[in-house]
Design a protein around this motif. Structure first.
Motif, PDB file in Angstrom:
ATOM      1  N   SER A  93       0.816  -1.225   0.000  1.00  0.00           N
ATOM      2  CA  SER A  93       0.000   0.000   0.000  1.00  0.00           C
ATOM      3  C   SER A  93       0.842   1.265   0.000  1.00  0.00           C
ATOM      4  O   SER A  93       0.433   2.294   0.527  1.00  0.00           O
ATOM      5  N   GLN A  98      -1.220   2.658  -3.723  1.00  0.00           N
ATOM      6  CA  GLN A  98      -2.248   3.682  -3.538  1.00  0.00           C
ATOM      7  C   GLN A  98      -2.653   4.313  -4.863  1.00  0.00           C
ATOM      8  O   GLN A  98      -3.833   4.640  -5.075  1.00  0.00           O
ATOM      9  N   ASN A 102      -6.400   4.297  -6.451  1.00  0.00           N
ATOM     10  CA  ASN A 102      -7.068   5.545  -6.840  1.00  0.00           C
ATOM     11  C   ASN A 102      -7.451   5.575  -8.316  1.00  0.00           C
ATOM     12  O   ASN A 102      -8.082   6.533  -8.772  1.00  0.00           O
ATOM     13  N   ILE A 128      -8.265   4.100   1.307  1.00  0.00           N
ATOM     14  CA  ILE A 128      -7.986   4.724   0.020  1.00  0.00           C
ATOM     15  C   ILE A 128      -9.253   4.624  -0.811  1.00  0.00           C
ATOM     16  O   ILE A 128      -9.702   3.522  -1.133  1.00  0.00           O
TER      17      ILE A 128
END
Length: 216
Positions: A93, A98, A102, A128
């Motif tokens: 992560s 991340q 996203n 997230i």
């Protein structure tokens, strides 16, 4: 007549996402009919190549009419399996993990991201895009109880094979690997390696040789 899966070359399969992307762009522009020649001008494939590619799956055009864009887009989507939802997790992560979490196209195309995992206590408990980050020790149980199909590996190289082994043990069907290592997994596990530096090195090679030719 469509060919069997095993008879279709990987080169053809790797071109399918490009068909999907360009057909979606045509629909967004409200273009509902296109010839193979017009499609070839857009995509950079020859009209003959387009016809050959699509004939692997049964062929969708009509002589004198071309292709119905909406129908062809729907068929390509089904061929790619994008009409199905896939339970997905990310292992690692950090910045890359991340960034992928996203990436909104994951959810848009049916890759249902349910969790991220990490060993860093500073990250565990964060969310997230409302997806939680769990301790890596919880991964096996989470996969067992949440029908996970795909594991995305975003860990450093030295941890990637161990993570892949754990994903295989947890009965994940496919691995999208961003670690710079070629994983060793059983033949029934699908692996797509994305080595970012490889693409950059190709750019370096082409740039280097282009400059050399200019001086020759």
């Amino acid at each position: 007549m469509a060919k069997k899966f095993k008879d279709i070359s990987m080169a053809v399969i790797r071109r399918l996402p490009k068909y999907h992307r360009y057909l979606k762009e045509l629909l967004d522009k409200e273009v509902y009919r296109i010839s193979s020649k017009e499609l070839s001008n857009m995509m950079g494939f020859t009209a003959s190549q387009i016809r050959q590619d699509l004939n692997n799956f049964g062929g969708f055009g009509q002589q004198g009419y071309g292709y119905n864009v909406e129908e062809l887009y729907g068929e390509i989507k089904k061929i790619l399996g994008l009409n199905i939802s896939y339970g997905t997790v990310i292992i690692g992560s950090g910045n890359l993990g991340q960034a992928i979490a996203n990436y909104t196209n994951l959810q848009k195309h049916g890759f249902n991201l349910l969790a991220l995992f990490d060993t860093n206590p500073k990250l565990i408990g964060m969310r997230i895009r409302d997806v939680p980050i769990y301790d890596i020790d919880e991964m096996q149980e989470f996969i067992d109880t949440n029908n996970i199909n795909i594991g995305i590996i975003c860990t450093p190289k030295e941890f990637a094979q161990d993570i892949a082994n754990k994903l295989v043990k947890a009965n994940v069907s496919a691995i999208w690997n961003f670690a710079p290592i070629d994983l060793k997994v059983p033949e029934n596990i699908i692996v797509e390696n994305v080595h970012l530096s490889d693409s950059l090195f190709i750019i370096s090679y082409l740039l280097n040789n282009q400059e050399k030719e200019q001086w020759d």
